[in-house]
Design an enzyme around this catalytic site. Structure first.
Site, PDB file in Angstrom:
ATOM      1  N   LYS A 176      75.306 -13.982 -68.113  1.00  0.00           N
ATOM      2  CA  LYS A 176      74.263 -15.001 -67.929  1.00  0.00           C
ATOM      3  C   LYS A 176      74.782 -16.429 -68.167  1.00  0.00           C
ATOM      4  O   LYS A 176      74.485 -17.344 -67.407  1.00  0.00           O
ATOM      5  CB  LYS A 176      73.118 -14.712 -68.910  1.00  0.00           C
ATOM      6  CG  LYS A 176      71.866 -15.485 -68.628  1.00  0.00           C
ATOM      7  CD  LYS A 176      71.111 -14.806 -67.535  1.00  0.00           C
ATOM      8  CE  LYS A 176      69.802 -15.447 -67.242  1.00  0.00           C
ATOM      9  NZ  LYS A 176      69.022 -14.608 -66.317  1.00  0.00           N
ATOM     10  N   SER A 205      62.803 -16.072 -56.860  1.00  0.00           N
ATOM     11  CA  SER A 205      61.706 -15.835 -57.808  1.00  0.00           C
ATOM     12  C   SER A 205      61.405 -17.063 -58.656  1.00  0.00           C
ATOM     13  O   SER A 205      60.382 -17.125 -59.321  1.00  0.00           O
ATOM     14  CB  SER A 205      62.091 -14.693 -58.732  1.00  0.00           C
ATOM     15  OG  SER A 205      63.169 -15.105 -59.559  1.00  0.00           O
ATOM     16  N   GLY A 206      62.306 -18.036 -58.635  1.00  0.00           N
ATOM     17  CA  GLY A 206      62.161 -19.165 -59.560  1.00  0.00           C
ATOM     18  C   GLY A 206      63.063 -18.962 -60.767  1.00  0.00           C
ATOM     19  O   GLY A 206      63.314 -19.888 -61.517  1.00  0.00           O
ATOM     20  N   GLY A 207      63.562 -17.734 -60.959  1.00  0.00           N
ATOM     21  CA  GLY A 207      64.446 -17.438 -62.085  1.00  0.00           C
ATOM     22  C   GLY A 207      65.872 -17.920 -61.823  1.00  0.00           C
ATOM     23  O   GLY A 207      66.235 -18.224 -60.694  1.00  0.00           O
ATOM     24  N   VAL A 208      66.667 -17.954 -62.903  1.00  0.00           N
ATOM     25  CA  VAL A 208      68.026 -18.496 -62.814  1.00  0.00           C
ATOM     26  C   VAL A 208      68.901 -17.686 -61.843  1.00  0.00           C
ATOM     27  O   VAL A 208      69.590 -18.253 -60.998  1.00  0.00           O
ATOM     28  CB  VAL A 208      68.706 -18.478 -64.216  1.00  0.00           C
ATOM     29  CG1 VAL A 208      70.098 -19.086 -64.141  1.00  0.00           C
ATOM     30  CG2 VAL A 208      67.855 -19.206 -65.243  1.00  0.00           C
ATOM     31  N   ASP A 209      68.854 -16.362 -61.969  1.00  0.00           N
ATOM     32  CA  ASP A 209      69.797 -15.541 -61.202  1.00  0.00           C
ATOM     33  C   ASP A 209      69.582 -15.662 -59.691  1.00  0.00           C
ATOM     34  O   ASP A 209      70.530 -15.861 -58.933  1.00  0.00           O
ATOM     35  CB  ASP A 209      69.703 -14.068 -61.623  1.00  0.00           C
ATOM     36  CG  ASP A 209      69.931 -13.894 -63.119  1.00  0.00           C
ATOM     37  OD1 ASP A 209      70.505 -14.826 -63.718  1.00  0.00           O
ATOM     38  OD2 ASP A 209      69.521 -12.869 -63.666  1.00  0.00           O
ATOM     39  N   SER A 210      68.317 -15.553 -59.265  1.00  0.00           N
ATOM     40  CA  SER A 210      68.099 -15.634 -57.822  1.00  0.00           C
ATOM     41  C   SER A 210      68.375 -17.052 -57.319  1.00  0.00           C
ATOM     42  O   SER A 210      68.878 -17.236 -56.200  1.00  0.00           O
ATOM     43  CB  SER A 210      66.689 -15.169 -57.437  1.00  0.00           C
ATOM     44  OG  SER A 210      65.709 -16.021 -57.964  1.00  0.00           O
ATOM     45  N   CYS A 226      87.536  -3.005 -85.420  1.00  0.00           N
ATOM     46  CA  CYS A 226      86.663  -2.081 -86.157  1.00  0.00           C
ATOM     47  C   CYS A 226      86.978  -0.621 -85.799  1.00  0.00           C
ATOM     48  O   CYS A 226      88.068  -0.155 -86.090  1.00  0.00           O
ATOM     49  CB  CYS A 226      85.207  -2.463 -85.918  1.00  0.00           C
ATOM     50  SG  CYS A 226      84.108  -1.738 -87.142  1.00  0.00           S
ATOM     51  N   TYR A 227      86.074   0.089 -85.148  1.00  0.00           N
ATOM     52  CA  TYR A 227      86.399   1.469 -84.755  1.00  0.00           C
ATOM     53  C   TYR A 227      87.725   1.499 -83.992  1.00  0.00           C
ATOM     54  O   TYR A 227      88.552   2.392 -84.181  1.00  0.00           O
ATOM     55  CB  TYR A 227      85.277   2.052 -83.881  1.00  0.00           C
ATOM     56  CG  TYR A 227      85.543   3.493 -83.449  1.00  0.00           C
ATOM     57  CD1 TYR A 227      85.147   4.548 -84.250  1.00  0.00           C
ATOM     58  CD2 TYR A 227      86.216   3.781 -82.246  1.00  0.00           C
ATOM     59  CE1 TYR A 227      85.412   5.865 -83.878  1.00  0.00           C
ATOM     60  CE2 TYR A 227      86.480   5.083 -81.871  1.00  0.00           C
ATOM     61  CZ  TYR A 227      86.070   6.126 -82.687  1.00  0.00           C
ATOM     62  OH  TYR A 227      86.334   7.421 -82.317  1.00  0.00           O
ATOM     63  N   GLY A 235      82.482   0.721 -82.677  1.00  0.00           N
ATOM     64  CA  GLY A 235      81.576   1.777 -82.224  1.00  0.00           C
ATOM     65  C   GLY A 235      80.972   2.468 -83.421  1.00  0.00           C
ATOM     66  O   GLY A 235      81.448   2.306 -84.547  1.00  0.00           O
ATOM     67  N   GLU A 262      84.440 -11.624 -82.911  1.00  0.00           N
ATOM     68  CA  GLU A 262      83.546 -12.137 -81.875  1.00  0.00           C
ATOM     69  C   GLU A 262      82.260 -12.763 -82.422  1.00  0.00           C
ATOM     70  O   GLU A 262      81.585 -13.488 -81.714  1.00  0.00           O
ATOM     71  CB  GLU A 262      83.222 -11.023 -80.872  1.00  0.00           C
ATOM     72  CG  GLU A 262      82.438  -9.840 -81.417  1.00  0.00           C
ATOM     73  CD  GLU A 262      83.291  -8.815 -82.182  1.00  0.00           C
ATOM     74  OE1 GLU A 262      84.458  -9.097 -82.476  1.00  0.00           O
ATOM     75  OE2 GLU A 262      82.759  -7.745 -82.497  1.00  0.00           O
ATOM     76  N   HIS A 291      85.081  -8.422 -87.381  1.00  0.00           N
ATOM     77  CA  HIS A 291      84.634  -8.766 -86.021  1.00  0.00           C
ATOM     78  C   HIS A 291      84.943 -10.229 -85.702  1.00  0.00           C
ATOM     79  O   HIS A 291      84.268 -11.124 -86.206  1.00  0.00           O
ATOM     80  CB  HIS A 291      83.136  -8.490 -85.882  1.00  0.00           C
ATOM     81  CG  HIS A 291      82.824  -7.028 -85.905  1.00  0.00           C
ATOM     82  ND1 HIS A 291      82.797  -6.259 -84.765  1.00  0.00           N
ATOM     83  CD2 HIS A 291      82.598  -6.183 -86.929  1.00  0.00           C
ATOM     84  CE1 HIS A 291      82.538  -5.006 -85.082  1.00  0.00           C
ATOM     85  NE2 HIS A 291      82.410  -4.928 -86.388  1.00  0.00           N
TER      86      HIS A 291
END
Ligand code: XMP
Length: 511
Positions: free
Chosen positions: A367, A223-228, A82-83, A55, A171, A169
């Site tokens: 995602k 919508s054509g998007g990945v999520d929908s 870290c923090y 942080g 990650e 870090h």
């Protein structure tokens, strides 16, 4: 099924979501909760381990982010990064010192491989640091388990109490064996079993949705998007023909995309898909409009109107499916930032649909997990690996007025760009790439004739989260092939330029 869970307490560091994604990639479910989460809630959450993130604060500042002291006596392993590690040192009786200069970047480190955290990791190694304060004295009962030239306690631990602090870090991929260290914490220290897989997720969600949606009417805006797409496919597995998907074709999608939605979802998967052809309507509403914000507003409003008309034909439904994903859930509730562009998503839909409840089957997923679920459900790569695409579509990639002719030129140029990037094997590295039609005409010569056409710009960026981005260093020969193919194959193309601006100061899209 109740999964084993890691609790990540968020202290506001820039890599926090990355930590959560790494933990999940390693097969353990986790949630990112604010650092102020009360001890009762933490007990109730019943984690197998707790991680404190980095942080921006200093632990000595008045009102610095803190945790309840009882967290260290729950008997649950703690890893502070870290923090987070400075907080452990400060709270348990060690000392944190302010350095004169910030240490930032790659750094040589020596691990004590006797530590459970560093088991199987090369002793001499490289890690990634980003800090000013450092732990100068470890708390009583703790020992140092890694050092760097400037950081006397780059890692420290109390193995008996299972409390670990690391200044670097794990990650970020610059920490060479960061994944192994995190894995050691999850499996070696927390004794996790690793029950978080996308195949399990699909089975559990389908079972849960089946009982929730049995015999009910469900509606989804595609919508054509990945999520929908993934949300709809998951719900379809459970609800079958009780699900109706409405796809508004506003004519602003890229070449082949609208056709693909119909062929994948209606023809292949057998979904009940209603396609509203609104191409001409959108073009006529956008006629003469060149202000980007006005275009966005018109598209957003028209989209909702068309959807409402289709929804009325279907009538009252029990459930409305939304493709909300975990970063949306984390972000909502955070402070408002300046509106740079008014992003159009399908947020206005609930107000125009007659429904009882919203169902958000992806709200726990990042995602990359959504993509894996899509693959698990049999969706093709062209849908699942689709790059981010703005709701207002190609309208904000045509500077000035949108016309059918410009749309045609843009679709063709953009298609060539996509094809050549894929052929060069660069699609995995580049976050987003597209063509833009500028509002500047320039003179060209073709055959013996003068031409006077809009400049076409190519944009390709690398990014992690679209908040910042760098222009992609595409090899010259690839750029050359793209340029010459566009000039040769696309009518009205006479000049191509490549955008070499990062974000900030530019944005990714041009409007
Ligand atoms: P900018 O241009 O703001 O874009 O750097 C950041 C990311 O957001 C996408 N973008 C949009 N997405 N509606 C959306 O759903 C929009 O109006 C919109 N504008 C930009 C952009 O493609 C990039 O991934």
């Amino acid at each position: 099924m109740q999964h084993e869970k890691i609790l990540i307490l968020d202290f506001g560091g820039q890599y926090n979501q990355l930590i959560a994604r790494r933990v999940r990639e390693l097969g353990v479910y986790c949630d990112l909760l604010p650092y102020g989460t009360g001890i009762e809630k933490i007990r109730e959450y019943a984690p197998v381990g707790i991680i404190f993130t980095g942080g921006p604060n200093s632990v000595y500042e008045a009102g610095a982010p803190d945790v309840p002291a009882e967290i260290f006596s729950l008997g649950v392993p703690v890893l502070g990064i870290c923090y987070g590690c400075q907080l452990i040192a400060r709270k348990l009786g060690g000392k944190v010192t302010h350095a004169d200069t910030r240490e930032y970047g790659k750094c040589e480190i020596r691990y004590d491989t006797q530590s459970a955290l560093f088991a199987g990791v090369a002793a001499k190694n490289i890690c990634w640091m980003s800090h000013t304060d450092y732990v100068s004295e470890v708390p009583p009962g703790f020992r140092v388990s890694a050092r760097t030239a400037t950081c006397p306690a780059a890692a420290f631990e109390n193995a008996a109490k299972k409390i670990y602090g690391i200044q670097f870090h794990t990650e970020v991929h610059h920490t060479l064996e960061g994944e192994k260290i995190l894995k050691n914490f999850l499996y070696g220290v927390c004794k996790a079993k690793g029950d978080w897989t996308m195949a399990n997720f699909v089975d559990e969600q389908v079972a849960a949705l089946k009982s929730k949606l049995a015999g009910k009417k469900v509606l989804c805006a595609m919508s054509g998007g990945v999520d929908s797409a993934v949300a709809a496919t998951l719900v379809h597995r459970a609800a079958g023909d009780d699900l109706t998907c409405v796809f508004v074709d506003h004519g602003l999608l890229r070449k082949g995309e609208a056709e693909e939605v119909v062929s994948v979802f209606r023809d292949k998967l057998g979904m009940n898909l209603v396609k509203a052809n609104a191409r001409e309507l959108f073009l006529s509403k956008l006629k003469g409009v060149s202000d980007p914000e006005k275009k966005r507003k018109i598209i957003g409003e028209e989209f909702i109107k068309v959807f409402e008309k289709e929804a009325k034909k279907i009538g009252a439904v029990d459930f409305l499916v939304q493709g909300t994903i975990y970063p949306d859930v984390i972000e909502s509730g955070k402070g408002a930032s300046a509106v740079i562009k008014s992003h159009h998503n399908v947020g206005g839909l609930p107000s125009v649909v007659d429904f009882k409840e919203i169902v958000e089957p992806l709200r726990d997923l990042f995602k990359d997990e959504v993509r894996k679920v899509g693959t698990e459900l049999g969706l093709p790569d062209s849908v699942v690996q689709r790059q981010p695409f703005p709701g207002p579509g190609l309208a904000i990639r045509i500077m000035g007025e949108v016309t059918e002719e410009k749309l045609q030129t843009l679709r063709d140029a953009d298609y060539i760009l996509r094809e050549e990037i894929a052929k060069a094997g660069l699609n995995g590295e580049i976050w987003q790439y597209f063509a833009v039609i500028t509002s500047t005409n320039t003179v060209g010569v073709m055959g013996d004739a003068r031409t006077y056409e809009p400049v076409i710009a190519l944009r390709a960026v690398t990014s992690v989260d679209a908040m910042t981005a760098d222009w992609a260093h595409i090899p010259y020969d690839v750029l050359e092939r793209i340029s010459s193919r566009i000039i040769n194959e696309v009518p009205h193309a006479n000049r191509i330029v490549y955008d070499i601006t990062s974000k900030p100061p530019a944005t990714i899209e041009w409007e």
